[in-house]
Motif scaffolding. Structure first.
Motif, PDB file in Angstrom:
ATOM      1  N   UNK A  52       7.926 -30.971  -7.612  1.00  0.00           N
ATOM      2  CA  UNK A  52       6.950 -32.303  -6.978  1.00  0.00           C
ATOM      3  C   UNK A  52       5.573 -32.196  -7.359  1.00  0.00           C
ATOM      4  N   UNK A  53       4.992 -33.311  -7.324  1.00  0.00           N
ATOM      5  CA  UNK A  53       3.417 -33.642  -7.550  1.00  0.00           C
ATOM      6  C   UNK A  53       2.813 -32.609  -6.539  1.00  0.00           C
ATOM      7  N   UNK A  54       3.224 -32.620  -5.300  1.00  0.00           N
ATOM      8  CA  UNK A  54       2.566 -31.805  -4.554  1.00  0.00           C
ATOM      9  C   UNK A  54       2.410 -30.476  -4.713  1.00  0.00           C
ATOM     10  N   UNK A  65       4.158 -23.290 -11.272  1.00  0.00           N
ATOM     11  CA  UNK A  65       3.216 -22.624 -11.930  1.00  0.00           C
ATOM     12  C   UNK A  65       3.311 -23.210 -13.536  1.00  0.00           C
ATOM     13  N   UNK A  66       4.824 -23.261 -13.782  1.00  0.00           N
ATOM     14  CA  UNK A  66       4.767 -23.566 -15.269  1.00  0.00           C
ATOM     15  C   UNK A  66       4.759 -25.004 -15.522  1.00  0.00           C
ATOM     16  N   UNK A  67       5.026 -25.725 -14.508  1.00  0.00           N
ATOM     17  CA  UNK A  67       4.967 -27.152 -14.819  1.00  0.00           C
ATOM     18  C   UNK A  67       3.281 -27.517 -14.757  1.00  0.00           C
ATOM     19  N   UNK A  68       2.690 -26.841 -13.976  1.00  0.00           N
ATOM     20  CA  UNK A  68       1.175 -27.088 -13.699  1.00  0.00           C
ATOM     21  C   UNK A  68       0.489 -26.749 -15.109  1.00  0.00           C
ATOM     22  N   UNK A  69       0.846 -25.594 -15.585  1.00  0.00           N
ATOM     23  CA  UNK A  69       0.224 -25.242 -16.864  1.00  0.00           C
ATOM     24  C   UNK A  69       0.637 -26.356 -17.897  1.00  0.00           C
ATOM     25  N   UNK A 101      -0.801 -28.217  -5.596  1.00  0.00           N
ATOM     26  CA  UNK A 101      -0.966 -26.844  -4.713  1.00  0.00           C
ATOM     27  C   UNK A 101      -1.499 -25.993  -5.539  1.00  0.00           C
ATOM     28  N   UNK A 102      -0.918 -25.798  -6.658  1.00  0.00           N
ATOM     29  CA  UNK A 102      -1.720 -24.817  -7.639  1.00  0.00           C
ATOM     30  C   UNK A 102      -2.888 -25.062  -8.099  1.00  0.00           C
ATOM     31  N   UNK A 103      -3.008 -26.214  -8.499  1.00  0.00           N
ATOM     32  CA  UNK A 103      -4.565 -26.761  -9.073  1.00  0.00           C
ATOM     33  C   UNK A 103      -5.403 -26.215  -7.876  1.00  0.00           C
ATOM     34  N   UNK A 117      -5.126 -17.509  -7.667  1.00  0.00           N
ATOM     35  CA  UNK A 117      -5.660 -17.575  -6.129  1.00  0.00           C
ATOM     36  C   UNK A 117      -4.532 -17.335  -5.100  1.00  0.00           C
ATOM     37  N   UNK A 118      -4.586 -17.739  -4.097  1.00  0.00           N
ATOM     38  CA  UNK A 118      -3.701 -17.466  -2.873  1.00  0.00           C
ATOM     39  C   UNK A 118      -2.173 -17.874  -3.154  1.00  0.00           C
TER      40      UNK A 118
END
Lengths: 447, 427
Positions: A402-404, A279-283, A408-410, A268-269
């Protein structure tokens, strides 16, 4: 570790990594081109044809014998795609001279043989041998067809194909059957010559030899490389949005014991200015490890599967989740996969979750310099995408996520495609014949 | 107690060897300049160890217990899970079970000692309840189905069933949906008590570490007393002829996949077994390796492709030669193989080819030493077989051409060979 990057000829770049801790050295050569349906199979086929014989070692038996003489040197075709960039060439691994009988050296011979394979194929009348091209084309067709053998990987590929049906990314690194079938020795020889002239070339060396020595050797070995105008218009087209408002759904039936569910999202955006560390942390947090939400919930809590994991393609801007399930659990598994993403969107991220995910990503990055294969892949991807930081620098950036930023990625991802590989419906006649052989009965006291 | 230090100049390695008071064997391979650490804690217990004698009593267990136990070992009594705890520390933990060994391992780049303590702690702390054992059936059931859809896996077990009449190597390490349904918390406790005693285990570590610290930590974390090791019963020895020579399984695969196999008579544990394993490997390379006339002739004629491989597999009490890959005509490959074995029997092996293959072994030995997990797991497994993996170059150098000729002449006679095929469609 000492890193240098130099252009040794027009459009030919060498990434040189001086490192004394390994017992073997590695060298790779990669011809870069735009991934496309028309040329992918030809590009992929070239290193396999070149692997069949050179002017000095006219067939595979002679080449393999030479590898053995060079103390078990290995030089094999490497065909990869990084985003929508196809990278074709060779990856060589050979012993460091320090471990050979005194006075012996294979460095020059190994680099020389790799480039001989690239530049001096066995030919007749300036063209590849028809027998080599025909036989490697058939092998490549088999390789393309063999994707069906690994059901998990097959389901992932099929989901990508459906999801990116209007994009080059739907083409696999080996191309497709139809374009492969149309290759002949004349067409391939012409394409090979064009590729040598136009393709940006990435060389990678990691070992004990200093830059000056490697550079000097390569300069001499590449003297015969014909160069024309270099094709620099190579890159990856990132689509931010899903194709339709609701995710598309595709299912396929096959004679399988286990159903495979794959769900694909556009990142996405957030891909406008990608926050790679986040991105890596989100995944990692979502489905990238054994402490991820998918592992802990879909597998451990609900016992729905053996694997439920997410993979990221940061070059193309995609997120995929794949899980092997029982078909009757399709809805439960799918709902849970979405629910876990929703939790991240809502910011359900504890300090501990965040630190765990970061520690895991950081550890992976810190491990990169421990293996030559990982170093080579990392720096090839950096070269292809024009990034200039190393794994340690990236790890530093990850520690600041950070968690934020994860949330934002999610919130940015958009589901585009759901794919289900499922078992054939039971047929009255076939049922008995398809029955696997009976399990051997167990007897005796149970411990 | 001080560890023994041993140098291996051919690969530039130094190994530290120790045994704790409780019988645990410890192997440490210091690696300077690397940021990663790797540790494997292995027990001499695998899928084939189904029947054993302990304290004068014979125990029979269902297929799949060793693997099931491996899954459940990560649960800790306080509701914690070792996988989660290690991951939280940035470590990358995992485990696997094969026919004759169960290995728990992790890789990390920080907090190594803490992670090592956790590894030793959770593997030596059994905690199972009826509920947690029951819950795992869904997960392992899916793992079984995943294996059923894997043609390589299906072919491998079909071949073993064709070769072996009764040795438990015939059964899948993971078991079946039916056999794992019989596993209870009691089964798991009993097998843990029998096989997870320090004397039956090896700890192996690679990384920039102090070997003496490793031994000290192991002695602190593990039970002190030395307990007896069970005697595993595999049944009467198999003869060397296959139970069945041809079988075809239909599965959705692109090209037919084949495996040709033969049983071997494994040597006694120790250096004789290592020598036999390397002789088998080298012989297979000479017969059918990348520079062999056989492979190149069949590759050129389109009968073989790059998926072809030939090697020997050893597990406790059994040895199996396996050649396999994809081919449109597996029968033709088998026939060509039999002819090549006969030709070598008449003419002997090419001396130049032999020297070259041994020379290539130098590169492969160095390459295999680069990989922490490979080295550590090999060191642990070989320890159970009574030899040291790092002796590879020395043992390899002692093998002569006639050893390989004798091996091929004996092991690969036509009546010893079985051909297992997986292909699409019905017969």
């Amino acid at each position: 570790m000492e890193l240098s990057r130099v252009e040794i000829r027009q459009g030919v770049w060498l990434t040189h990594l001086r490192e004394d801790k390994f017992k073997t050295a590695c060298f790779s050569v990669n011809l870069l081109s735009q991934l496309s349906r028309e040329t992918a199979s030809m590009n992929a086929l070239i290193p396999f044809v070149l692997r069949r014989g050179t002017t000095g070692y006219p067939d595979m038996e002679a080449l393999n014998a030479r590898f053995e003489e060079l103390y078990g040197t290995v030089i094999e075709p490497a065909v990869r795609r990084i985003g929508e960039v196809q990278c074709c060439g060779f990856y060589a691994s050979f012993p460091e001279d320090d471990f050979l009988p005194s006075g012996e050296s294979v460095l020059g011979d190994a680099l020389g043989l790799t480039l001989e394979m690239l530049l001096s194929p066995r030919t007749r009348g300036g063209l590849f041998l028809p027998a080599y091209v025909d036989s490697e084309r058939e092998n490549l067709l088999d390789l393309i067809a063999s994707r069906v053998n690994n059901k998990r990987a097959y389901a992932v590929t099929r989901c990508l194909e459906e999801m990116c049906c209007f994009e080059d990314f739907a083409v696999s690194r080996y191309g497709d059957e139809e374009s492969c079938r149309s290759i002949n020795y004349k067409k391939l020889s012409r394409h090979y010559k064009t590729l040598l002239q136009e393709a940006p070339i990435e060389l990678f060396y990691c070992g004990r030899a200093p830059l000056s020595r490697v550079r000097q050797m390569l300069n001499a070995l590449l003297a015969t490389l014909p160069r024309g105008e270099i094709n620099t218009d190579i890159g990856t087209d990132i689509r931010m949005n899903a194709l339709e408002e609701q995710p598309r759904y595709t299912e396929e039936e096959m004679d399988v014991a286990q159903a495979n569910l794959v769900i694909g999202w556009r990142l996405g955006e957030c891909m406008e200015d990608p926050d790679f560390p986040a991105l890596y942390v989100f995944n990692e947090m979502y489905g990238g490890s054994t402490s991820s939400r998918l592992f802990l919930n879909v597998r451990e809590k609900l016992s729905l599967c053996y694997y439920a994991s997410s993979i990221l393609d940061v070059r193309k801007g995609l997120l995929l989740v794949s899980s092997g399930i029982q078909e009757k659990n399709y809805d439960t598994a799918k709902d849970e996969i979405f629910a876990q993403l929703e939790a991240l969107r809502q910011g359900e991220i504890t300090e501990e979750d965040l630190e765990t995910a970061k520690a895991s990503v950081i550890s992976d990055l810190h491990s990169v310099p421990d293996t030559q294969g990982a170093l080579e892949s990392f720096f090839l991807a950096q070269a292809v995408t024009g990034a200039d930081y190393g794994p340690r620098e990236l790890a530093e950036l990850v520690s600041e996520v950070t968690a934020d930023r994860v949330r934002a990625i999610a919130r940015s991802v958009e589901c585009d495609q759901i794919y289900l590989l499922k078992a054939l419906p039971p047929s009255e006649e076939g049922a008995e014949a398809a029955e696997p052989e009976e399990a051997v009965p167990e007897e005796g006291d149970k411990a | 107690m001080t560890m023994l230090k041993k140098d291996y100049p051919a690969t530039g390695d130094t190994l530290y060897i120790g045994t704790a008071a409780n019988g645990l064997r410890i192997r440490v391979l210091p690696k300077k300049g690397f940021s990663g650490f790797y540790a494997v804690f292995a027990t001499d217990y695998g899928g084939t160890y189904r029947r054993f004698r302990l304290d004068g009593r014979v125990h029979d267990t269902p297929a799949g217990v060793a693997h099931y136990l491996e899954h459940k070992m990560f649960d800790l009594p306080d509701g914690d899970n070792a996988l989660t705890l290690l991951t939280r520390n940035g470590a990358d933990p995992n485990a696997f079970t094969s026919s004759d060994v169960t290995c728990y391992y992790f890789h990390c780049t920080r907090l190594f000692e803490e992670n090592l303590r956790m590894l030793l702690h959770f593997v030596s702390t059994p905690y199972f309840t009826a509920e947690t054992v029951q819950k795992e059936q869904g997960i392992i059931g899916q793992e079984i189905h995943m294996g059923e859809d894997n043609p390589g896996n299906a072919n491998y077990y079909q071949l073993l069933k064709m070769l072996y009449r009764h040795h438990p190597i015939r059964e899948k390490v993971i078991g079946t949906v039916e056999s794992i349904a019989e596993i209870t918390a009691e089964t798991l406790y009993a097998c843990h008590a029998a096989f997870y005693t320090p004397k039956n285990m090896v700890l192996c570590v690679a990384g920039d570490v102090d070997p003496e610290r490793i031994q000290a930590i192991a002695e602190e974390e593990l039970p002190q007393e030395e307990k007896p090791v069970p005697e595993v019963l595999f049944g009467e020895a198999e003869d060397l002829l296959p139970a069945e020579q041809r079988r075809v399984l239909n599965m959705p695969v692109a090209s037919p996949q084949f495996l040709i196999g033969a049983k071997l008579q494994p040597a006694e544990k120790g250096s004789a077994l290592f020598r036999q394993q390397l002789t088998a490997s080298l012989s297979m390379r000479l017969l059918a390796g990348p520079s062999s006339p056989f492979y190149n002739r069949l590759y050129s004629s389109g009968l073989l492709n790059r998926s072809f491989d030939a090697d020997a597999d050893f597990s406790t009490g059994v040895g199996t030669v396996i050649l396999g890959g994809e081919s449109r005509d597996p029968e033709a490959v088998l026939k060509a193989l039999e002819e090549e074995v006969a030709r070598i029997g008449r003419e002997g092996l090419d001396g130049v080819l032999f020297e070259r293959a041994r020379r290539a072994g130098i590169g492969s030995a160095l390459r295999s030493m680069e990989d922490f997990d490979d080295v550590c797991v090999s060191l642990a497994l070989d320890e159970f077989d009574g030899f040291c993996y790092l002796d590879y170059p020395a043992v390899m150098a002692s093998i002569e051409k006639r050893d390989c000729e004798a091996f091929l002449a004996e092991a690969l006679q036509p009546e010893r060979l079985a051909l297992s095929v997986v292909k699409a469609g019905k017969e």
